[in-house]
Design an enzyme around this catalytic site. Structure first.
Site, PDB file in Angstrom:
ATOM      1  N   SER A  16       0.845  -1.191   0.000  1.00 25.86           N
ATOM      2  CA  SER A  16       0.000   0.000   0.000  1.00 25.86           C
ATOM      3  C   SER A  16       0.877   1.237   0.000  1.00 25.86           C
ATOM      4  O   SER A  16       1.658   1.470   0.932  1.00 25.86           O
ATOM      5  CB  SER A  16      -0.892   0.009   1.242  1.00 25.86           C
ATOM      6  OG  SER A  16      -1.451   1.304   1.384  1.00 25.86           O
ATOM      7  N   HIS A  71      -1.227  -1.320  -4.263  1.00 25.02           N
ATOM      8  CA  HIS A  71      -2.504  -1.021  -3.599  1.00 25.02           C
ATOM      9  C   HIS A  71      -2.613   0.496  -3.399  1.00 25.02           C
ATOM     10  O   HIS A  71      -1.760   1.113  -2.765  1.00 25.02           O
ATOM     11  CB  HIS A  71      -2.541  -1.752  -2.263  1.00 25.02           C
ATOM     12  CG  HIS A  71      -3.835  -1.644  -1.526  1.00 25.02           C
ATOM     13  ND1 HIS A  71      -4.924  -2.445  -1.796  1.00 25.02           N
ATOM     14  CD2 HIS A  71      -4.216  -0.829  -0.517  1.00 25.02           C
ATOM     15  CE1 HIS A  71      -5.920  -2.134  -0.977  1.00 25.02           C
ATOM     16  NE2 HIS A  71      -5.521  -1.152  -0.189  1.00 25.02           N
ATOM     17  N   ASP A 100      -4.917   3.473  -1.950  1.00 25.49           N
ATOM     18  CA  ASP A 100      -6.020   3.776  -1.030  1.00 25.49           C
ATOM     19  C   ASP A 100      -6.626   5.135  -1.333  1.00 25.49           C
ATOM     20  O   ASP A 100      -6.029   6.165  -1.046  1.00 25.49           O
ATOM     21  CB  ASP A 100      -5.496   3.767   0.415  1.00 25.49           C
ATOM     22  CG  ASP A 100      -5.196   2.367   0.906  1.00 25.49           C
ATOM     23  OD1 ASP A 100      -6.106   1.517   0.835  1.00 25.49           O
ATOM     24  OD2 ASP A 100      -4.063   2.120   1.351  1.00 25.49           O
ATOM     25  N   MET A 140      -9.296   7.798  -0.362  1.00 23.97           N
ATOM     26  CA  MET A 140     -10.128   8.177   0.791  1.00 23.97           C
ATOM     27  C   MET A 140     -10.721   9.557   0.552  1.00 23.97           C
ATOM     28  O   MET A 140     -10.023  10.451   0.065  1.00 23.97           O
ATOM     29  CB  MET A 140      -9.289   8.210   2.065  1.00 23.97           C
ATOM     30  CG  MET A 140      -8.551   6.914   2.353  1.00 23.97           C
ATOM     31  SD  MET A 140      -7.747   7.005   3.957  1.00 23.97           S
ATOM     32  CE  MET A 140      -6.755   5.502   3.921  1.00 23.97           C
ATOM     33  N   HIS A 181      -8.347   0.668  -3.890  1.00 27.41           N
ATOM     34  CA  HIS A 181      -9.250   0.431  -2.753  1.00 27.41           C
ATOM     35  C   HIS A 181      -9.979   1.734  -2.465  1.00 27.41           C
ATOM     36  O   HIS A 181      -9.384   2.679  -1.944  1.00 27.41           O
ATOM     37  CB  HIS A 181      -8.407  -0.034  -1.558  1.00 27.41           C
ATOM     38  CG  HIS A 181      -9.183  -0.221  -0.290  1.00 27.41           C
ATOM     39  ND1 HIS A 181      -8.568  -0.354   0.943  1.00 27.41           N
ATOM     40  CD2 HIS A 181     -10.511  -0.315  -0.047  1.00 27.41           C
ATOM     41  CE1 HIS A 181      -9.493  -0.503   1.883  1.00 27.41           C
ATOM     42  NE2 HIS A 181     -10.690  -0.478   1.313  1.00 27.41           N
ATOM     43  N   MET A 199     -12.218   3.944  -0.407  1.00 29.07           N
ATOM     44  CA  MET A 199     -12.872   4.185   0.883  1.00 29.07           C
ATOM     45  C   MET A 199     -13.630   5.492   0.743  1.00 29.07           C
ATOM     46  O   MET A 199     -13.225   6.537   1.271  1.00 29.07           O
ATOM     47  CB  MET A 199     -11.819   4.234   1.996  1.00 29.07           C
ATOM     48  CG  MET A 199     -11.326   2.837   2.358  1.00 29.07           C
ATOM     49  SD  MET A 199      -9.725   2.873   3.179  1.00 29.07           S
ATOM     50  CE  MET A 199      -8.672   2.981   1.745  1.00 29.07           C
ATOM     51  N   MET A 241     -11.341  -6.278   5.736  1.00 34.94           N
ATOM     52  CA  MET A 241     -10.489  -5.314   6.440  1.00 34.94           C
ATOM     53  C   MET A 241     -10.087  -5.884   7.802  1.00 34.94           C
ATOM     54  O   MET A 241     -10.935  -6.362   8.559  1.00 34.94           O
ATOM     55  CB  MET A 241     -11.215  -3.984   6.658  1.00 34.94           C
ATOM     56  CG  MET A 241     -11.446  -3.145   5.401  1.00 34.94           C
ATOM     57  SD  MET A 241      -9.942  -2.684   4.502  1.00 34.94           S
ATOM     58  CE  MET A 241      -9.060  -1.700   5.715  1.00 34.94           C
ATOM     59  N   PHE A 281      -6.519   4.652   8.133  1.00 33.66           N
ATOM     60  CA  PHE A 281      -5.123   4.971   8.444  1.00 33.66           C
ATOM     61  C   PHE A 281      -4.241   3.729   8.361  1.00 33.66           C
ATOM     62  O   PHE A 281      -4.701   2.620   8.665  1.00 33.66           O
ATOM     63  CB  PHE A 281      -5.021   5.562   9.857  1.00 33.66           C
ATOM     64  CG  PHE A 281      -5.801   6.839   9.988  1.00 33.66           C
ATOM     65  CD1 PHE A 281      -5.245   8.060   9.617  1.00 33.66           C
ATOM     66  CD2 PHE A 281      -7.119   6.815  10.431  1.00 33.66           C
ATOM     67  CE1 PHE A 281      -5.983   9.236   9.699  1.00 33.66           C
ATOM     68  CE2 PHE A 281      -7.866   7.992  10.521  1.00 33.66           C
ATOM     69  CZ  PHE A 281      -7.289   9.209  10.156  1.00 33.66           C
ATOM     70  N   GLY A 335      -0.639   1.723   9.669  1.00 35.04           N
ATOM     71  CA  GLY A 335       0.089   1.582  10.924  1.00 35.04           C
ATOM     72  C   GLY A 335      -0.737   1.126  12.116  1.00 35.04           C
ATOM     73  O   GLY A 335      -0.293   1.250  13.257  1.00 35.04           O
ATOM     74  N   ASP A 370      -6.342  -6.546   4.533  1.00 34.18           N
ATOM     75  CA  ASP A 370      -5.726  -5.209   4.484  1.00 34.18           C
ATOM     76  C   ASP A 370      -5.761  -4.606   5.878  1.00 34.18           C
ATOM     77  O   ASP A 370      -6.838  -4.422   6.449  1.00 34.18           O
ATOM     78  CB  ASP A 370      -6.519  -4.356   3.481  1.00 34.18           C
ATOM     79  CG  ASP A 370      -5.969  -2.939   3.319  1.00 34.18           C
ATOM     80  OD1 ASP A 370      -4.893  -2.644   3.852  1.00 34.18           O
ATOM     81  OD2 ASP A 370      -6.644  -2.149   2.624  1.00 34.18           O
ATOM     82  N   GLY A 371      -4.573  -4.285   6.403  1.00 34.19           N
ATOM     83  CA  GLY A 371      -4.474  -3.621   7.692  1.00 34.19           C
ATOM     84  C   GLY A 371      -3.665  -4.428   8.693  1.00 34.19           C
ATOM     85  O   GLY A 371      -4.027  -5.553   9.031  1.00 34.19           O
ATOM     86  N   SER A 419       2.916  -0.306   6.064  1.00 38.78           N
ATOM     87  CA  SER A 419       4.078  -0.046   6.926  1.00 38.78           C
ATOM     88  C   SER A 419       5.116  -1.150   6.850  1.00 38.78           C
ATOM     89  O   SER A 419       6.311  -0.865   6.839  1.00 38.78           O
ATOM     90  CB  SER A 419       3.648   0.100   8.389  1.00 38.78           C
ATOM     91  OG  SER A 419       2.346   0.546   8.483  1.00 38.78           O
TER      92      SER A 419
HETATM   93  C1  DX5 Z   1      -6.209   1.452   5.664  1.00 41.20           C
HETATM   94  C2  DX5 Z   1      -5.757   1.133   4.261  1.00 41.20           C
HETATM   95  C3  DX5 Z   1      -4.611   0.212   4.177  1.00 41.20           C
HETATM   96  C4  DX5 Z   1      -3.350   0.721   4.820  1.00 41.20           C
HETATM   97  C5  DX5 Z   1      -2.672  -0.443   5.436  1.00 41.20           C
HETATM   98  O1  DX5 Z   1      -7.445   2.038   5.646  1.00 41.20           O
HETATM   99  O2  DX5 Z   1      -6.828   0.538   3.542  1.00 41.20           O
HETATM  100  O3  DX5 Z   1      -4.368  -0.185   2.838  1.00 41.20           O
HETATM  101  O4  DX5 Z   1      -2.461   1.331   3.942  1.00 41.20           O
HETATM  102  O5  DX5 Z   1      -1.556   0.010   6.122  1.00 41.20           O
HETATM  103  P1  DX5 Z   1      -0.748  -0.923   7.139  1.00 41.20           P
HETATM  104  O6  DX5 Z   1      -0.232  -2.097   6.343  1.00 41.20           O
HETATM  105  O7  DX5 Z   1       0.311  -0.039   7.638  1.00 41.20           O
HETATM  106  O8  DX5 Z   1      -1.730  -1.367   8.206  1.00 41.20           O
HETATM  107 ZN    ZN Z   2      -6.393  -0.371   1.582  1.00 46.81          ZN
END
Ligand code: DX5
Ligand code: ZN
Length: 220
Positions: free
Chosen positions: A8, A31, A33, A35, A64, A66, A135, A141, A143, A173-174, A196
């Site tokens: 990501s 990936h 994201d 938002m 992705h 959101m 998820m 976010f 991390g 994811d996450g 991360s």
């Molecule tokens: C969160 C995102 C993820 C995010 C994952 O809402 O959809 O794709 O980047 O980050 P890590 O791998 O750091 O949890």
């Molecule tokens: Zn994502």
């Protein structure tokens, strides 16, 4: 089943995206994201940015969304050439209609569910999708810590996909790292998003290889 690792770029350096994307060319998909500050309390990229990422990326995009109203906005990302476009079940008015439109344009269609959203109502729609994103953190976010209590959803999905002989990728994811990836893989996931844990050092390629190796023994 192959293991797919999708880094990501939420965890990449936003003013050096082209450089950071070049560092993850051993991954399967990038990936991205998206938002909108409404569906989640954070704001990232829109279509113009995703279009430029698509232009410079050596590997295809796993977008992705959101965002609210994917019924209106999701097809535009498919039109940019995204390999897959995943939108949230909680935000869509007509999830099947959106999925059909995405496939018609030529993208793979993905359905995402937040940690608290049950998967049962969507099982009968599985054949309309190419991937389901479970998820493992609250979206918004990077991390955050991996929520292991959602693993039964993956087990349910994996059982159903096999029983019906479908080809639907199961993505998490996450909070995915070398420890949690094995747990998710054992529960039935085959496609792993990691932010991360890929970009936390200069050796993104090494991190991708380590994630792949940690998942492989558990994916069948
Ligand atoms: C969160 C995102 C993820 C995010 C994952 O809402 O959809 O794709 O980047 O980050 P890590 O791998 O750091 O949890
Ligand atoms: Zn994502």
């Amino acid at each position: 089943m192959p293991v797919r690792i999708n880094p990501s770029i939420l965890a990449a350096d936003f003013v050096n995206l082209e450089r950071d994307i070049a560092r993850i060319d051993s991954a399967d998909l990038v990936h991205v994201d998206v938002m909108d500050n409404h569906f989640v309390p954070n704001l990232t990229f829109g279509p113009q940015m995703v279009g430029r990422i698509q232009d410079v990326s050596p590997i295809p995009l796993d977008v992705h969304l959101m965002i609210e109203d994917p019924d209106r906005w999701a097809p535009g990302y498919a039109e940019l050439g995204a390999y897959s476009v995943t939108f949230h079940a909680e935000a869509a008015a007509d999830a099947v209609g959106v999925a059909r439109r995405l496939r018609e344009i030529g993208s793979r269609a993905g359905l995402a569910v937040k940690p608290g959203t049950p998967i049962e109502p969507y099982l009968e729609l599985l054949s309309e999708f190419d991937q389901i994103l479970v998820m493992t953190v609250e979206p918004g976010f990077g991390g955050q810590s991996f929520i292991e209590s959602v693993m039964p959803k993956l087990a349910t999905l994996s059982r159903e996909v096999r029983r019906r002989g479908l080809d639907v990728w199961l993505q998490v994811d996450g909070g995915v790292d070398v420890r949690s990836i094995a747990i998710a893989a054992a529960a039935g996931a085959d496609t792993f998003v990691a932010g991360s844990s890929v970009f936390n050092s200069d050796d993104a390629a090494g991190n991708i290889a380590a994630l792949r190796a940690a998942a492989a023994p558990h994916v069948h």
